[in-house]
Scaffold this active site. Structure first.
Site, PDB file in Angstrom:
ATOM      1  N   LYS A  61       0.864  -1.183   0.000  1.00 15.57           N
ATOM      2  CA  LYS A  61       0.000   0.000   0.000  1.00 15.57           C
ATOM      3  C   LYS A  61       0.899   1.231   0.000  1.00 15.57           C
ATOM      4  CE  LYS A  61      -3.722   2.317   2.544  1.00 15.57           C
ATOM      5  NZ  LYS A  61      -4.603   2.259   3.730  1.00 15.57           N
ATOM      6  N   ARG A 111     -10.687  10.445   1.609  1.00 17.73           N
ATOM      7  CA  ARG A 111     -10.645  11.159   2.887  1.00 17.73           C
ATOM      8  C   ARG A 111     -11.901  11.969   3.114  1.00 17.73           C
ATOM      9  NH1 ARG A 111      -4.107  12.137   2.369  1.00 17.73           N
ATOM     10  NH2 ARG A 111      -3.643   9.928   2.698  1.00 17.73           N
ATOM     11  N   LYS A 145      -2.224  -1.578  -3.584  1.00 23.08           N
ATOM     12  CA  LYS A 145      -3.083  -0.397  -3.549  1.00 23.08           C
ATOM     13  C   LYS A 145      -2.208   0.850  -3.602  1.00 23.08           C
ATOM     14  CE  LYS A 145      -6.481   1.914  -0.545  1.00 23.08           C
ATOM     15  NZ  LYS A 145      -7.201   1.860   0.747  1.00 23.08           N
ATOM     16  N   TYR A 161     -15.221   0.990  -7.109  1.00 22.99           N
ATOM     17  CA  TYR A 161     -16.507   1.650  -6.866  1.00 22.99           C
ATOM     18  C   TYR A 161     -17.464   1.444  -8.031  1.00 22.99           C
ATOM     19  CZ  TYR A 161     -13.744   3.634  -3.130  1.00 22.99           C
ATOM     20  OH  TYR A 161     -12.938   3.769  -2.032  1.00 22.99           O
TER      21      TYR A 161
END
Length: 327
Positions: free
Chosen positions: A199, A209, A251, A316
């Site tokens: 990551k 965020r 990621k 998403y």
């Protein structure tokens, strides 16, 4: 002089839609997609996320509807993130049985636990008032080993809530080993671990965020990977596998396809990738301006991640793509 023409005619396999379908090398399926979902405490209705058009912070009621849609689409699972109303330095809400993430997990398992792999984000950043993925020491630095103690307690709380897969995204050294030992010691060897092994400290997390209402002060460069480092990503993957991860993660995805390909070539466990919020937002923004063909760009971006070697992708667009592929 006779002109020389090519004998290798690679275009033969591209000349019609039928040929292109038949010759296609990468064939992702709905079952290889995981949908990240944000669940907001004390919310009566979904709250749109401005930097991620089409994505919302769910209420518990809207969560149920989205879970059932996901199950009907045949995707592989959902990854849950909590958005609490109260935060503190220790991230107490993360281990509270009545904290939003644990409540949402119980709701998800009751609703679709037989149809989807219900997964939970095991990290403190949503729950701490300083926004870091661990607890801080007296000098304001992220304390690796004190954070591991919190992760251990989070793992047991999430397992008790019914999570089938714990997503260890905090990037603390030794986190997989500590969580595996805690689960096994509590008789929960049935709960799997997704190690966010590679990551990176990326600029592409910005919209996320907003999604979790992060309180981050400073940055996460002391524990997330330097974007310039490829071999270090491979080392992190190897450590997580050795410590007992059932799945490892790279990621973000699109800017780290080389790291993903390395992991896919070497890992004995499944390798997943997370197409993060910034990747999503860039395509949506460009499409909104008419600069790119949205549907083609969405699919191309996700297919590229599978082509690099991902066994599953968190995106998403999971529902949209699954429903398109199922037609």
């Amino acid at each position: 002089m006779t002109a020389e023409f090519p004998t290798a005619r690679l275009r033969r396999l591209r000349q019609s839609p039928a040929w292109r379908r038949l010759a296609r090398e990468t064939r992702p399926q709905a079952a290889q997609l995981v949908l990240p979902l944000f669940v907001r405490e004390d919310s009566a209705e979904p709250v749109p996320i401005s930097s991620m058009p089409g994505v919302v912070q769910h209420s518990l009621d809207s969560l149920k509807a989205e879970l059932n849609r996901a199950a009907a689409a045949g995707i592989g699972g959902v990854m849950l993130f909590g958005v609490p109303t109260r935060k503190d330095a220790q991230g107490s809400g993360a281990t509270d049985p009545d904290g939003i993430l644990n409540v949402a997990t119980r709701v998800a398992v009751a609703e679709v636990g037989d149809a989807l792999v219900v997964q939970t984000d095991l990290c403190l950043d949503e729950f701490t008032d300083h926004g870091h993925c661990g607890v801080l020491d007296a000098q304001g630095r992220v304390d690796n080993d004190a954070s591991l103690e919190r992760y251990r307690d989070m793992a047991l709380a999430q397992a008790e809530a019914g999570s089938a897969l714990l997503g260890l995204s905090g990037m603390m050294d030794g986190q997989t080993a500590v969580v595996r030992a805690a689960l096994d010691g509590a008789g929960r060897s049935d709960v799997a671990i997704l190690g966010y092994a590679a990551k990176y400290a990326s600029a592409f997390y910005g919209p996320f965020r907003e999604a979790v209402q992060s309180s981050l002060e400073g940055d996460r460069r002391t524990y997330q990977l330097d974007p310039a480092n490829r071999r270090e990503g491979a080392r992190e993957v190897a450590f997580d596998v050795a410590e007992g991860a059932d799945v490892v993660m790279v990621k973000p995805a699109m800017s780290y396809l080389d790291v993903l390909a390395d992991a896919a070539a070497s890992s004995p466990v499944p390798v997943w990738a997370y197409q993060v919020s910034g990747e999503y937002a860039m395509i949506e923004a460009a499409a909104a301006h008419g600069w790119i063909d949205r549907d083609r760009a969405v699919e191309e971006s996700v297919v590229s991640i599978f082509r690099a070697g991902a066994d599953a992708v968190l995106t998403y667009w999971a529902l949209e793509l699954a429903e398109r592929w199922n037609r």
